[in-house]
Motif scaffolding. Structure first.
Motif, PDB file in Angstrom:
ATOM      1  N   ALA A 269       0.819  -1.218   0.000  1.00 52.80           N
ATOM      2  CA  ALA A 269       0.000   0.000   0.000  1.00 52.80           C
ATOM      3  C   ALA A 269       0.852   1.266   0.000  1.00 52.80           C
ATOM      4  O   ALA A 269       0.319   2.368  -0.168  1.00 52.80           O
ATOM      5  N   VAL A 270       2.172   1.132   0.178  1.00 50.01           N
ATOM      6  CA  VAL A 270       3.056   2.293   0.250  1.00 50.01           C
ATOM      7  C   VAL A 270       3.448   2.732  -1.160  1.00 50.01           C
ATOM      8  O   VAL A 270       4.008   1.938  -1.929  1.00 50.01           O
ATOM      9  N   ALA A 271       3.139   3.977  -1.495  1.00 48.01           N
ATOM     10  CA  ALA A 271       3.539   4.545  -2.786  1.00 48.01           C
ATOM     11  C   ALA A 271       4.774   5.416  -2.582  1.00 48.01           C
ATOM     12  O   ALA A 271       4.884   6.128  -1.569  1.00 48.01           O
ATOM     13  N   LEU A 272       5.719   5.367  -3.528  1.00 45.18           N
ATOM     14  CA  LEU A 272       6.968   6.121  -3.430  1.00 45.18           C
ATOM     15  C   LEU A 272       7.057   7.154  -4.554  1.00 45.18           C
ATOM     16  O   LEU A 272       6.603   6.904  -5.680  1.00 45.18           O
ATOM     17  N   ARG A 276       7.864  15.576  -3.976  1.00 43.67           N
ATOM     18  CA  ARG A 276       6.594  15.652  -3.240  1.00 43.67           C
ATOM     19  C   ARG A 276       5.429  15.569  -4.217  1.00 43.67           C
ATOM     20  O   ARG A 276       5.361  16.339  -5.181  1.00 43.67           O
ATOM     21  N   PRO A 277       4.500  14.628  -4.011  1.00 37.38           N
ATOM     22  CA  PRO A 277       3.417  14.442  -4.984  1.00 37.38           C
ATOM     23  C   PRO A 277       2.388  15.563  -4.946  1.00 37.38           C
ATOM     24  O   PRO A 277       2.183  16.201  -3.902  1.00 37.38           O
ATOM     25  N   ASP A 278       1.751  15.790  -6.093  1.00 37.90           N
ATOM     26  CA  ASP A 278       0.663  16.760  -6.158  1.00 37.90           C
ATOM     27  C   ASP A 278      -0.548  16.201  -5.400  1.00 37.90           C
ATOM     28  O   ASP A 278      -0.751  14.998  -5.313  1.00 37.90           O
ATOM     29  N   GLY A 279      -1.353  17.089  -4.895  1.00 35.55           N
ATOM     30  CA  GLY A 279      -2.561  16.658  -4.201  1.00 35.55           C
ATOM     31  C   GLY A 279      -2.344  16.355  -2.738  1.00 35.55           C
ATOM     32  O   GLY A 279      -3.307  16.235  -1.979  1.00 35.55           O
ATOM     33  N   SER A 280      -1.080  16.214  -2.315  1.00 35.77           N
ATOM     34  CA  SER A 280      -0.742  15.970  -0.904  1.00 35.77           C
ATOM     35  C   SER A 280      -1.602  14.896  -0.269  1.00 35.77           C
ATOM     36  O   SER A 280      -2.568  15.188   0.436  1.00 35.77           O
ATOM     37  N   PRO A 281      -1.312  13.607  -0.520  1.00 39.23           N
ATOM     38  CA  PRO A 281      -2.055  12.515   0.139  1.00 39.23           C
ATOM     39  C   PRO A 281      -2.071  12.725   1.650  1.00 39.23           C
ATOM     40  O   PRO A 281      -1.156  13.312   2.233  1.00 39.23           O
ATOM     41  N   ARG A 282      -3.110  12.241   2.298  1.00 36.48           N
ATOM     42  CA  ARG A 282      -3.297  12.513   3.730  1.00 36.48           C
ATOM     43  C   ARG A 282      -2.161  11.928   4.562  1.00 36.48           C
ATOM     44  O   ARG A 282      -1.743  12.524   5.548  1.00 36.48           O
ATOM     45  N   ASN A 283      -1.683  10.728   4.218  1.00 36.75           N
ATOM     46  CA  ASN A 283      -0.555  10.128   4.932  1.00 36.75           C
ATOM     47  C   ASN A 283       0.680  10.258   4.050  1.00 36.75           C
ATOM     48  O   ASN A 283       0.892   9.472   3.124  1.00 36.75           O
ATOM     49  N   LEU A 284       1.489  11.247   4.320  1.00 37.19           N
ATOM     50  CA  LEU A 284       2.653  11.561   3.487  1.00 37.19           C
ATOM     51  C   LEU A 284       3.826  11.901   4.385  1.00 37.19           C
ATOM     52  O   LEU A 284       3.682  12.676   5.342  1.00 37.19           O
ATOM     53  N   TRP A 285       4.992  11.332   4.088  1.00 37.71           N
ATOM     54  CA  TRP A 285       6.188  11.671   4.857  1.00 37.71           C
ATOM     55  C   TRP A 285       7.429  11.494   3.989  1.00 37.71           C
ATOM     56  O   TRP A 285       7.407  10.802   2.978  1.00 37.71           O
ATOM     57  N   GLN A 286       8.482  12.154   4.416  1.00 39.60           N
ATOM     58  CA  GLN A 286       9.754  12.047   3.710  1.00 39.60           C
ATOM     59  C   GLN A 286      10.588  10.976   4.386  1.00 39.60           C
ATOM     60  O   GLN A 286      10.603  10.850   5.612  1.00 39.60           O
ATOM     61  N   ALA A 287      11.267  10.156   3.584  1.00 40.59           N
ATOM     62  CA  ALA A 287      12.002   9.015   4.119  1.00 40.59           C
ATOM     63  C   ALA A 287      13.326   8.847   3.385  1.00 40.59           C
ATOM     64  O   ALA A 287      13.535   9.395   2.298  1.00 40.59           O
ATOM     65  N   ARG A 288      14.192   8.068   3.990  1.00 34.32           N
ATOM     66  CA  ARG A 288      15.481   7.736   3.387  1.00 34.32           C
ATOM     67  C   ARG A 288      15.504   6.248   3.082  1.00 34.32           C
ATOM     68  O   ARG A 288      15.072   5.433   3.897  1.00 34.32           O
ATOM     69  N   ALA A 311       8.214  -0.928   1.822  1.00 32.65           N
ATOM     70  CA  ALA A 311       7.371  -0.630   0.670  1.00 32.65           C
ATOM     71  C   ALA A 311       7.659  -1.676  -0.405  1.00 32.65           C
ATOM     72  O   ALA A 311       8.827  -1.920  -0.734  1.00 32.65           O
ATOM     73  N   ASP A 312       6.621  -2.309  -0.919  1.00 32.75           N
ATOM     74  CA  ASP A 312       6.772  -3.295  -1.990  1.00 32.75           C
ATOM     75  C   ASP A 312       6.345  -2.667  -3.314  1.00 32.75           C
ATOM     76  O   ASP A 312       5.195  -2.222  -3.460  1.00 32.75           O
ATOM     77  N   ILE A 313       7.264  -2.633  -4.273  1.00 39.43           N
ATOM     78  CA  ILE A 313       6.982  -2.070  -5.586  1.00 39.43           C
ATOM     79  C   ILE A 313       7.436  -3.063  -6.655  1.00 39.43           C
ATOM     80  O   ILE A 313       8.150  -4.028  -6.368  1.00 39.43           O
ATOM     81  N   THR A 314       7.028  -2.825  -7.885  1.00 35.59           N
ATOM     82  CA  THR A 314       7.419  -3.720  -8.977  1.00 35.59           C
ATOM     83  C   THR A 314       8.831  -3.381  -9.443  1.00 35.59           C
ATOM     84  O   THR A 314       9.313  -2.253  -9.241  1.00 35.59           O
ATOM     85  N   PRO A 315       9.526  -4.337 -10.079  1.00 34.22           N
ATOM     86  CA  PRO A 315      10.845  -4.020 -10.661  1.00 34.22           C
ATOM     87  C   PRO A 315      10.774  -2.862 -11.656  1.00 34.22           C
ATOM     88  O   PRO A 315      11.703  -2.054 -11.741  1.00 34.22           O
ATOM     89  N   ALA A 316       9.658  -2.774 -12.409  1.00 30.55           N
ATOM     90  CA  ALA A 316       9.506  -1.664 -13.360  1.00 30.55           C
ATOM     91  C   ALA A 316       9.439  -0.327 -12.641  1.00 30.55           C
ATOM     92  O   ALA A 316      10.046   0.668 -13.080  1.00 30.55           O
ATOM     93  N   ALA A 331       7.049   9.141   0.717  1.00 31.22           N
ATOM     94  CA  ALA A 331       6.227   7.931   0.832  1.00 31.22           C
ATOM     95  C   ALA A 331       4.825   8.328   1.269  1.00 31.22           C
ATOM     96  O   ALA A 331       4.644   9.284   2.033  1.00 31.22           O
ATOM     97  N   SER A 332       3.833   7.576   0.776  1.00 25.59           N
ATOM     98  CA  SER A 332       2.459   7.864   1.179  1.00 25.59           C
ATOM     99  C   SER A 332       1.656   6.577   1.241  1.00 25.59           C
ATOM    100  O   SER A 332       1.993   5.580   0.595  1.00 25.59           O
ATOM    101  N   VAL A 333       0.605   6.615   2.049  1.00 24.76           N
ATOM    102  CA  VAL A 333      -0.348   5.504   2.174  1.00 24.76           C
ATOM    103  C   VAL A 333      -1.742   6.105   2.259  1.00 24.76           C
ATOM    104  O   VAL A 333      -1.969   7.059   3.015  1.00 24.76           O
ATOM    105  N   LYS A 334      -2.674   5.551   1.506  1.00 21.50           N
ATOM    106  CA  LYS A 334      -4.050   6.028   1.571  1.00 21.50           C
ATOM    107  C   LYS A 334      -4.651   5.715   2.949  1.00 21.50           C
ATOM    108  O   LYS A 334      -4.382   4.655   3.526  1.00 21.50           O
TER     109      LYS A 334
END
Length: 343
Positions: A269-272, A276-288, A311-316, A331-334
């Motif tokens: 569920a974690v998007a990277l 900083r993404p547009d729209g500012s998702p409600r759960n948003l933080w900066q990470a290393r 965070a699990d993402i695809t190889p692509a 990073a953000s989570v809905k």
């Protein structure tokens, strides 16, 4: 054959203090990391480890004063421990013979059990002639041959390869469902526990940290160990309405609570984002980015920041984002994928 047990085993650097019950026909799995006390608990039930305190009562009968051979228990060991010089049939007949059953009757019982586990045609085979899955089924038949009130299984699938394990797991579940006594299973494999058990008891450092049905434990983990088992990011904080404060970060959730709470979300569920993404998702933080590794068909990214997360993402996606360790990202989570429950 209901089991009521309070197992206290004291050693120099470790104390097991575990109280639980198992109903007739129920399968309970003791789950936990290495050194948690799972095997000690199983051996205490079997009479192979002496209790420092507590009790073991099966169907109203106290077992803890009895020697191991006097207890109405069947046990399947991790390495099966079949007698190498005996055939499969005689391995299964061994228990009834030790109970004074005549040889012919013991062999008839053994033959029926081998047929039940699908090994009638392997009755004359010695253990060295059996596959791992066949040896496991002979060990199960041998444990059942003594008509136990309590069945104990110590990592019963650990010695099998992945393909055989899948097949034998489903067969074992059917055999356990047909057993009308109490069953206690020890495993460190969450999939074995989820498939085979009606209820899970999670042990850490010799004590119970969580218990419930597999679905309950998977939905609401209460320790980092359990969260890792079921594949969730887990945090403890303080809830106020639809948000949980974890350190300095406020995580918006799909539930409304007040007071101490756990909050959890899956790594998928974690998007990277690089910026900083547009729209500012409600759960948003900066990470290393602390590390990147393969995880099944995906890539798992280890994040550090106001909260540590996976965070699990695809190889692509990894290639598109051009992520590297040490990089600063967003990073953000809905909120709809972020769940809270009372601590």
């Amino acid at each position: 054959m209901t089991l009521q047990a309070h197992l206290v085993v004291s050693r120099a650097a470790f104390t097991l203090d575990l109280a639980f019950e198992v109903a007739a026909g129920e399968v309970v799995a003791l789950l936990g990391p290495n050194g948690a006390g799972k095997t000690t608990a199983l051996r205490a039930l079997a009479g192979l480890v002496a209790l420092s305190g507590g009790h073991i009562v099966l169907d109203g009968r106290e077992l803890h004063p009895l020697a191991a051979e006097q207890r109405p228990i069947g046990m399947v060991f991790q390495d099966y421990l079949l007698f190498p010089h005996l055939t499969a049939l005689d391995n299964v007949a061994f228990g009834p013979r030790c109970q004074g059953v005549p040889k012919a009757e013991a062999r008839r019982t053994a033959a029926a059990l081998l047929d039940r586990v699908g090994l009638a045609e392997r009755a004359a085979a010695k253990p060295r002639q059996l596959s791992g899955g066949q040896a496991q089924r002979v060990a199960l038949a041998r444990a059942l041959a003594v008509r136990p009130g309590l069945l104990l299984l110590d990592e019963p699938l650990a010695a099998l390869d992945a393909h055989t394990r899948l097949e034998i797991r489903s067969q074992l579940r059917r055999h356990l469902a047909a057993f009308d006594g109490a069953t206690v299973l020890v495993t460190h494999d969450p999939l074995d526990a989820m498939v085979l058990a009606d209820r899970l008891i999670v042990i850490e450092n010799g004590t119970v940290v969580q218990q419930g049905t597999p679905a309950e434990v998977a939905r609401h983990p209460r320790t980092d160990y359990v969260a890792r088992l079921v594949g969730l990011n887990l945090y403890r904080g303080v809830a106020h309405g639809a948000g949980v404060k974890v350190g300095e970060l406020l995580l918006h959730t799909s539930e409304r609570l007040d007071g101490p709470a756990f909050v959890a979300f899956p790594p998928a569920a974690v998007a990277l984002y690089r910026t900083r993404p547009d729209g500012s998702p409600r759960n948003l933080w900066q990470a290393r980015i602390e590390g990147i590794e393969r995880h099944g068909d995906n890539v798992r990214v280890h994040l550090d920041g106001p909260i540590a997360a996976f965070a699990d993402i695809t190889p692509a996606a990894l290639a598109d984002l051009d992520l590297t360790p040490g990089q600063q990202i967003w990073a953000s989570v809905k909120a709809g994928e972020t769940h809270a429950y009372p601590a």
